[in-house]
Design a protein around this motif. Structure first.
Motif: not given
Lengths: 217, 217
Positions: A28-57
DNA sequence: CAATCTTTGTGATTTAATTAACATATATTC
DNA sequence: GAATATATGTTAATTAAATCACAAAGATTG
């Protein structure tokens, strides 16, 4: 499952979801996304998304969010999707054929090299350009072609036999669709897809819901 | 998923496993089993098994253990396997056919009533004695035959369309094999089987293991 | 049938997973 | 370019899940 790394399986199993959702964003040509937006899309909480990603850097930038392409790439690498895995399917029934025909796996680096079956009528045919080979040649084929992953799509009765053959080789992982638990060497990764368990869960939830409904009345 | 009951999904998803292992025991004429023995078979801890079962009441007897037949029955009831669910499959590709041909589901109470497809060559045929019907008739069929569960085996591109049609009816659950997340009414249970997520997990574990191996050297 | 052994059911504890909170860094705006 | 808004990375708090531990019930044995 025996784990080595510090990252929990709960996190690992969310990674493919992130990967898929990011793919959608790219489409959909979206170049940028925040954890909050990802939260809306995925159904996971923004906090969880950030924490998950930070397991890897840290893949994001404060005040900006995440670059979609970059994050998609990084998660792909974390998942090992930049590598090629020689793979064979065992069982050319409907399920085996379904997987053979689903080219997405091939595109993702799981090179479907052959499909094995006992049925002499099928042997010699090609399914989605993948040759069907006699199951008697399985062991030799695995050894000669450096097969790392086998996909078991046989009936339950044959699954352990196939696993035993494969276990004599250097395969590293089994994707098992047979409704049974395989006994294999400790060092082989086994991922089960037990369809009936999934269906039975629906059944449980249906029943539970009905009970809830009755209580309300 | 929104839950109502107090029993966690973690527990619920273990129930089908218990059910399956108990079936094995019955086949082997084993009448009695302790949580410790079940632990050996299933890989869960004895404590967890006892606690899981106690979510639904005490099925065992102190000093004796569990009666295999009785426990199998009880878990079957908890899972709602004593009921009949009118079910249809949508998509008569390999995957849809695989499910249609797997009579175990039918035996477990999921009555596979019809398979829907767009392909006019398939319409009118029977697969494992289940008629293939034109997908245009889906909505009417669901309404007329009191269908409660639909199984989506279409390509990704068609999955949401099918879900939209089904959502206009009184179906209660969707078993979704399309690699996408469906948007449906809140009250419909959706159980996804996302094969690529399962495969990608293997990929992750392979990569991780290789890294572990390199570190040791 | 008394003594001993087994094994459940369950409350307490520990561990794991998720969510909340916030300091800090960067983007955006005027 | 200063002021404000945004959104990460990370630590702390909370909630959920799994394990431990043991009393009580019942089976088994001699």
């Amino acid at each position: 499952m025996e784990r080595f790394s510090s990252v929990s399986m709960a996190v690992v199993r969310r990674l493919p979801k992130y990967h898929r959702y990011l793919e959608e964003l790219i489409k959909n040509d979206i170049r940028r996304v925040s954890s909050q937006e990802l939260s809306k899309i995925t159904g996971f909480t923004a906090s969880q998304i950030r924490q998950d990603l930070n397991c890897f850097g840290g893949f994001g930038q404060q005040g900006y969010g995440y670059n979609v392409d970059e994050l998609h790439d990084e998660i792909g690498k974390i998942l090992g999707l930049n590598k090629l895995y020689n793979t064979v399917i065992i069982g050319a029934g409907n399920l085996g054929q379904a997987i053979a025909n689903y080219s997405f796996f091939d595109k993702s680096g799981f090179k479907m090299t052959a499909i094995f079956d006992v049925n002499p009528k099928l042997v010699g045919m090609k399914i989605n350009d993948i040759p069907v080979v006699d199951v008697d040649e399985l062991e030799q084929f695995i050894n000669e072609h450096n097969i790392e992953i086998i996909v078991i799509c046989t009936p339950k009765s044959q699954a352990q036999k196939v696993a035993d053959i494969a276990t004599r080789t250097n395969i590293k992982a089994i994707w098992n669709f047979a409704p049974t638990d395989l006994k294999v060497r400790e060092d082989i990764i086994v991922e089960n897809v037990h369809l009936s368990e999934s269906l039975f869960t629906i059944s449980y939830l249906l029943k539970e819901k009905e009970e809830q409904y009755r209580k309300k009345k």
